[in-house]
Design a protein around this motif. Structure first.
Motif, PDB file in Angstrom:
ATOM      1  N   UNK A   1      69.712  51.511  15.391  1.00  0.00           N
ATOM      2  CA  UNK A   1      69.163  50.388  16.154  1.00  0.00           C
ATOM      3  C   UNK A   1      70.235  49.713  17.008  1.00  0.00           C
ATOM      4  N   UNK A   2      71.398  49.474  16.412  1.00  0.00           N
ATOM      5  CA  UNK A   2      72.475  48.798  17.153  1.00  0.00           C
ATOM      6  C   UNK A   2      72.842  49.577  18.415  1.00  0.00           C
ATOM      7  N   UNK A   3      72.953  50.881  18.292  1.00  0.00           N
ATOM      8  CA  UNK A   3      73.262  51.727  19.446  1.00  0.00           C
ATOM      9  C   UNK A   3      72.204  51.633  20.531  1.00  0.00           C
ATOM     10  N   UNK A   4      70.934  51.593  20.112  1.00  0.00           N
ATOM     11  CA  UNK A   4      69.838  51.485  21.075  1.00  0.00           C
ATOM     12  C   UNK A   4      69.905  50.146  21.810  1.00  0.00           C
TER      13      UNK A   4
ATOM     14  N   UNK B   1      59.340  46.951  21.564  1.00  0.00           N
ATOM     15  CA  UNK B   1      59.847  47.689  22.721  1.00  0.00           C
ATOM     16  C   UNK B   1      61.341  47.448  22.873  1.00  0.00           C
ATOM     17  N   UNK B   2      62.094  48.529  22.967  1.00  0.00           N
ATOM     18  CA  UNK B   2      63.509  48.438  23.319  1.00  0.00           C
ATOM     19  C   UNK B   2      63.579  48.994  24.726  1.00  0.00           C
ATOM     20  N   UNK B   3      63.836  48.100  25.667  1.00  0.00           N
ATOM     21  CA  UNK B   3      63.701  48.489  27.060  1.00  0.00           C
ATOM     22  C   UNK B   3      62.233  48.805  27.296  1.00  0.00           C
ATOM     23  N   UNK B   4      61.941  49.906  27.942  1.00  0.00           N
ATOM     24  CA  UNK B   4      60.536  50.232  28.229  1.00  0.00           C
ATOM     25  C   UNK B   4      59.956  51.185  27.208  1.00  0.00           C
ATOM     26  N   UNK B   5      60.729  51.478  26.154  1.00  0.00           N
ATOM     27  CA  UNK B   5      60.272  52.427  25.147  1.00  0.00           C
ATOM     28  C   UNK B   5      59.784  51.699  23.907  1.00  0.00           C
TER      29      UNK B   5
ATOM     30  N   UNK C   1      70.912  49.581  26.145  1.00  0.00           N
ATOM     31  CA  UNK C   1      70.151  48.926  27.226  1.00  0.00           C
ATOM     32  C   UNK C   1      70.840  47.642  27.682  1.00  0.00           C
ATOM     33  N   UNK C   2      71.966  47.299  27.052  1.00  0.00           N
ATOM     34  CA  UNK C   2      72.694  46.095  27.465  1.00  0.00           C
ATOM     35  C   UNK C   2      72.125  44.801  26.927  1.00  0.00           C
ATOM     36  N   UNK C   3      71.376  44.889  25.807  1.00  0.00           N
ATOM     37  CA  UNK C   3      70.779  43.675  25.240  1.00  0.00           C
ATOM     38  C   UNK C   3      71.752  42.897  24.360  1.00  0.00           C
TER      39      UNK C   3
ATOM     40  N   UNK D   1      63.812  46.916  31.305  1.00  0.00           N
ATOM     41  CA  UNK D   1      64.804  47.884  30.872  1.00  0.00           C
ATOM     42  C   UNK D   1      65.929  47.359  30.005  1.00  0.00           C
ATOM     43  N   UNK D   2      66.255  46.059  30.140  1.00  0.00           N
ATOM     44  CA  UNK D   2      67.414  45.542  29.410  1.00  0.00           C
ATOM     45  C   UNK D   2      67.023  44.536  28.334  1.00  0.00           C
TER      46      UNK D   2
END
Length: 105
Positions: free
Chosen positions: A95-98, A74-78, A102-104, A12-13
């Motif tokens: 992209x930055x917001x995504x 994949x960004x998180x599980x998506x 997720x806290x990456x 997720x992260x």
């Protein structure tokens, strides 16, 4: 086995890029992601080209994401798609917001 490998990598992260080093779209996605300041351990590049289960991995990508091509990002599980999808999200500023959501970063 391939499914288990992919599922343990996608968290997720975390951002995960499944790639092949000779693929221009993979290089494109990697270049875009390298512009962002990720927290340590929140970005992983996985080269599937030398793996004995490469075909199984790509079959699972098809099942999971609708395409068996790399890169699969994949960004998180998506799964957000491939190289041009990453570039489009980067250019639109989404992209930055995504990545932050997720806290990456």
């Amino acid at each position: 086995m391939a499914q288990q490998f992919v599922d343990t990598k996608i968290k997720g992260d975390k951002v995960v890029l499944f790639m092949k080093p000779t693929c221009s779209y993979c290089i494109m996605a990697k270049d875009v992601l390298s512009k962002y300041k990720f927290k340590p351990g929140h970005l992983e590049y996985i080269d599937i080209s030398g793996r004995s289960d490469m075909d199984s991995l790509q079959d699972y990508f098809l099942e999971l994401t609708g395409a068996r091509t790399v890169p699969r990002v994949f960004i998180g599980e998506e799964c957000i798609g491939g190289g041009s999808d990453v570039v489009a999200l980067h250019k639109s500023g989404k992209l930055e917001g995504m990545l932050k959501s997720i806290g990456a970063m």
